[in-house]
Scaffold this active site. Structure first.
Site, PDB file in Angstrom:
ATOM      1  N   LYS A 245      -2.511   5.902  -4.304  1.00  0.00           N
ATOM      2  CA  LYS A 245      -3.776   6.780  -4.182  1.00  0.00           C
ATOM      3  C   LYS A 245      -3.552   7.935  -4.633  1.00  0.00           C
ATOM      4  O   LYS A 245      -2.250   8.596  -4.766  1.00  0.00           O
ATOM      5  CB  LYS A 245      -4.014   6.893  -2.582  1.00  0.00           C
ATOM      6  CG  LYS A 245      -3.687   5.727  -1.664  1.00  0.00           C
ATOM      7  CD  LYS A 245      -4.438   5.739  -0.365  1.00  0.00           C
ATOM      8  CE  LYS A 245      -3.935   4.458   0.494  1.00  0.00           C
ATOM      9  NZ  LYS A 245      -2.405   4.248   0.769  1.00  0.00           N
TER      10      LYS A 245
ATOM     11  N   ASP B 246       0.821  -1.309  -0.020  1.00  0.00           N
ATOM     12  CA  ASP B 246      -0.056   0.214  -0.010  1.00  0.00           C
ATOM     13  C   ASP B 246       0.842   1.197  -0.005  1.00  0.00           C
ATOM     14  O   ASP B 246       1.387   1.311   1.011  1.00  0.00           O
ATOM     15  CB  ASP B 246      -0.962   0.052   1.117  1.00  0.00           C
ATOM     16  CG  ASP B 246      -1.667   1.306   1.201  1.00  0.00           C
ATOM     17  OD1 ASP B 246      -2.780   1.278   0.678  1.00  0.00           O
ATOM     18  OD2 ASP B 246      -1.336   2.281   1.951  1.00  0.00           O
TER      19      ASP B 246
ATOM     20  N   TYR C 285       2.834   9.698  -0.006  1.00  0.00           N
ATOM     21  CA  TYR C 285       3.906   9.040   0.911  1.00  0.00           C
ATOM     22  C   TYR C 285       5.458   9.136   0.408  1.00  0.00           C
ATOM     23  O   TYR C 285       6.389   9.066   1.143  1.00  0.00           O
ATOM     24  CB  TYR C 285       3.691   7.368   1.096  1.00  0.00           C
ATOM     25  CG  TYR C 285       2.224   7.211   1.505  1.00  0.00           C
ATOM     26  CD1 TYR C 285       1.560   8.190   2.179  1.00  0.00           C
ATOM     27  CD2 TYR C 285       1.995   5.954   1.469  1.00  0.00           C
ATOM     28  CE1 TYR C 285       0.229   7.642   2.690  1.00  0.00           C
ATOM     29  CE2 TYR C 285       0.666   5.586   2.188  1.00  0.00           C
ATOM     30  CZ  TYR C 285      -0.090   6.372   2.730  1.00  0.00           C
ATOM     31  OH  TYR C 285      -1.214   6.082   3.128  1.00  0.00           O
TER      32      TYR C 285
ATOM     33  N   HIS D 145      -7.743   9.230  -2.211  1.00  0.00           N
ATOM     34  CA  HIS D 145      -6.890   9.418  -0.826  1.00  0.00           C
ATOM     35  C   HIS D 145      -7.945  10.094   0.247  1.00  0.00           C
ATOM     36  O   HIS D 145      -8.295   9.523   0.987  1.00  0.00           O
ATOM     37  CB  HIS D 145      -5.918  10.019  -0.941  1.00  0.00           C
ATOM     38  CG  HIS D 145      -4.710   9.496   0.162  1.00  0.00           C
ATOM     39  ND1 HIS D 145      -3.468   9.684  -0.061  1.00  0.00           N
ATOM     40  CD2 HIS D 145      -5.075   9.048   1.322  1.00  0.00           C
ATOM     41  CE1 HIS D 145      -2.936   9.017   0.806  1.00  0.00           C
ATOM     42  NE2 HIS D 145      -3.784   8.692   1.863  1.00  0.00           N
TER      43      HIS D 145
HETATM   44  P1  NAP Z   1       0.006   1.177  12.083  1.00  0.00           P
HETATM   45  O1  NAP Z   1       0.325   0.443  10.863  1.00  0.00           O
HETATM   46  O2  NAP Z   1      -1.263   0.918  12.926  1.00  0.00           O
HETATM   47  O3  NAP Z   1       1.255   1.361  12.973  1.00  0.00           O
HETATM   48  C1  NAP Z   1       2.566   1.432  12.822  1.00  0.00           C
HETATM   49  C2  NAP Z   1       3.440   1.465  13.928  1.00  0.00           C
HETATM   50  O4  NAP Z   1       3.157   0.352  14.646  1.00  0.00           O
HETATM   51  C3  NAP Z   1       4.968   1.600  13.557  1.00  0.00           C
HETATM   52  O5  NAP Z   1       5.280   2.460  14.591  1.00  0.00           O
HETATM   53  C4  NAP Z   1       5.552   0.253  13.991  1.00  0.00           C
HETATM   54  O6  NAP Z   1       6.789   0.283  14.453  1.00  0.00           O
HETATM   55  C5  NAP Z   1       4.441  -0.370  14.786  1.00  0.00           C
HETATM   56  N1  NAP Z   1       4.325  -1.763  14.866  1.00  0.00           N
HETATM   57  C6  NAP Z   1       3.861  -2.535  13.697  1.00  0.00           C
HETATM   58  N2  NAP Z   1       4.158  -3.863  14.174  1.00  0.00           N
HETATM   59  C7  NAP Z   1       4.193  -4.010  15.434  1.00  0.00           C
HETATM   60  C8  NAP Z   1       4.284  -4.911  16.393  1.00  0.00           C
HETATM   61  N3  NAP Z   1       4.110  -6.284  15.877  1.00  0.00           N
HETATM   62  N4  NAP Z   1       4.394  -4.662  17.494  1.00  0.00           N
HETATM   63  C9  NAP Z   1       4.546  -3.435  18.070  1.00  0.00           C
HETATM   64  N5  NAP Z   1       4.483  -2.284  17.089  1.00  0.00           N
HETATM   65  C10 NAP Z   1       4.272  -2.662  15.952  1.00  0.00           C
HETATM   66  O7  NAP Z   1      -0.134   2.629  11.533  1.00  0.00           O
HETATM   67  P2  NAP Z   1       0.100   3.455  10.142  1.00  0.00           P
HETATM   68  O8  NAP Z   1       1.425   3.179   9.355  1.00  0.00           O
HETATM   69  O9  NAP Z   1      -0.480   4.843  10.509  1.00  0.00           O
HETATM   70  O10 NAP Z   1      -1.023   2.769   9.042  1.00  0.00           O
HETATM   71  C11 NAP Z   1      -0.704   1.689   8.328  1.00  0.00           C
HETATM   72  C12 NAP Z   1      -0.814   1.657   6.815  1.00  0.00           C
HETATM   73  O11 NAP Z   1      -2.063   2.479   6.745  1.00  0.00           O
HETATM   74  C13 NAP Z   1       0.301   3.115   6.403  1.00  0.00           C
HETATM   75  O12 NAP Z   1       1.698   2.550   6.247  1.00  0.00           O
HETATM   76  C14 NAP Z   1      -0.433   3.311   4.925  1.00  0.00           C
HETATM   77  O13 NAP Z   1      -0.072   2.484   4.070  1.00  0.00           O
HETATM   78  C15 NAP Z   1      -1.937   3.231   5.272  1.00  0.00           C
HETATM   79  N6  NAP Z   1      -2.456   4.504   5.782  1.00  0.00           N
HETATM   80  C16 NAP Z   1      -3.460   5.106   4.891  1.00  0.00           C
HETATM   81  C17 NAP Z   1      -4.028   6.240   5.435  1.00  0.00           C
HETATM   82  C18 NAP Z   1      -5.183   6.857   4.302  1.00  0.00           C
HETATM   83  O14 NAP Z   1      -5.608   7.939   4.460  1.00  0.00           O
HETATM   84  N7  NAP Z   1      -5.673   6.066   3.434  1.00  0.00           N
HETATM   85  C19 NAP Z   1      -3.611   6.786   6.388  1.00  0.00           C
HETATM   86  C20 NAP Z   1      -2.659   6.545   7.194  1.00  0.00           C
HETATM   87  C21 NAP Z   1      -2.269   5.200   6.968  1.00  0.00           C
HETATM   88  P3  NAP Z   1       7.886  -0.157  13.189  1.00  0.00           P
HETATM   89  O15 NAP Z   1       7.820   0.233  12.013  1.00  0.00           O
HETATM   90  O16 NAP Z   1       8.999   0.592  14.038  1.00  0.00           O
HETATM   91  O17 NAP Z   1       8.132  -1.650  13.464  1.00  0.00           O
END
Ligand code: NAP
Length: 276
Positions: free
Chosen positions: A75, A45, A50, A108
């Site tokens: 997106k 994704d 990004y 997006h």
């Molecule tokens: P997330 O996936 O909820 O959380 C990421 C965080 O959790 C990072 O700090 C990661 O740390 C940590 N983490 C991951 N696996 C873990 C585990 N097993 N144990 C402990 N900590 C863990 O947050 P996000 O990156 O905001 O969301 C995920 C994806 O959604 C994004 O990367 C993006 O592709 C997408 N997104 C889309 C939108 C939209 O508007 N469409 C908005 C935001 C995000 P480390 O990396 O240090 O391991």
């Protein structure tokens, strides 16, 4: 291990769990994303916002996994709403990715104050009909935004990618998506860097199942019928995040996790947010 596939409302299929790449950027990113593919991730994704489409594309092209076994999502940024703008933006994404087609392209943000998401959607339908993208969808669309798309174009999005985690279970939004056959995909599925994974409701459930807190939360998404896209730049974590297809939460677990609901968003409010 790879994630099972979900059926989309356009006849295509999408992995039930994918790799979020927000903030995975720079010279080390292609190798890291490549190791996520090696670990079994098939859905990547990304988004123009990004600033890492180049890195994602490099990982896809370098991978020994054939292109048609990978599912690449990007997106359209808010600045590119509009019919002609959407096509140009899509072409820019393809060029940065170095690919000749996308599996999924999402609007997006709906940006209601700008008022152009319907004409943007018409451009998406054209791109899909031309075979440049297999599936089209939206992100952060509220029920009223989805209804407008369907009323004005008769085409329901294949996917709605929304903020979703136990603090914000999005019950009404998920019903609205389901009604249209639209798969709900969960962004920030692990609550990003909030205290979610340290909450007792999660850690004690994890202990009970001999799993990690993140695995419990990801299993919760799958049990709701939502498709999470967790991000991790840590190989041990991203490997274990994919290892969630051989256990189940019971009713007691689900009831306990439901008590975490606060209704508070970590990200912006799609009713008002304008992102360029
Ligand atoms: P997330 O996936 O909820 O959380 C990421 C965080 O959790 C990072 O700090 C990661 O740390 C940590 N983490 C991951 N696996 C873990 C585990 N097993 N144990 C402990 N900590 C863990 O947050 P996000 O990156 O905001 O969301 C995920 C994806 O959604 C994004 O990367 C993006 O592709 C997408 N997104 C889309 C939108 C939209 O508007 N469409 C908005 C935001 C995000 P480390 O990396 O240090 O391991």
């Amino acid at each position: 291990m790879t994630a099972p596939l979900l059926d989309l409302n356009d006849g295509n299929q999408m992995p039930a769990l994918g790799f979020g790449t927000y903030k995975i950027i720079g010279p080390d990113a292609p190798e890291l994303i490549g190791s996520a593919i090696d670990a079994g991730y098939r859905l990547l994704d990304t988004a123009t916002r990004y600033d890492n489409e180049v890195e994602v594309g490099e990982a896809v092209r370098a991978s020994s996994v054939p292109r048609d076994e990978l599912f690449v999502t990007s997106k359209l940024p808010g600045a590119d709403h509009g019919f002609d703008e959407a096509r140009r933006s899509f072409e820019g994404s393809l060029e940065r990715l170095g690919l000749d087609r996308l599996d999924l392209f999402l609007i997006h943000w709906p940006q209601p104050p700008i008022g152009k998401f319907v004409e943007t959607w018409r451009a998406f339908i054209r791109l899909r009909d031309e075979g440049l993208v297999s599936s089209i969808g939206v992100s952060n669309f509220l029920p009223g935004h989805l209804d407008r798309l369907v009323d004005e174009t008769s085409v329901a999005p294949a996917v709605n990618q929304i903020e979703l985690h136990p603090f914000l279970p999005q019950n009404e939004q998920r019903v609205a998506d389901f009604r249209l056959g639209t798969v709900t995909q969960s962004w920030t599925p692990l609550g990003r860097r909030t205290e979610l994974l340290d909450r007792r409701e999660i850690t004690e459930t994890a202990e009970k199942h001999g799993r990690t807190p993140a695995q419990v939360v990801l299993r919760w998404h799958l049990d709701l019928g939502a498709a999470p896209i967790p991000k991790s730049a840590t190989p041990e974590r991203f490997r274990s995040n994919l290892d969630v297809f051989d256990f189940a939460l019971d009713d007691d677990d689900l009831e306990r996790i439901a008590t975490l609901e606060t209704g508070k968003r970590i990200g912006g409010d799609p009713a008002t947010e304008v992102q360029l």
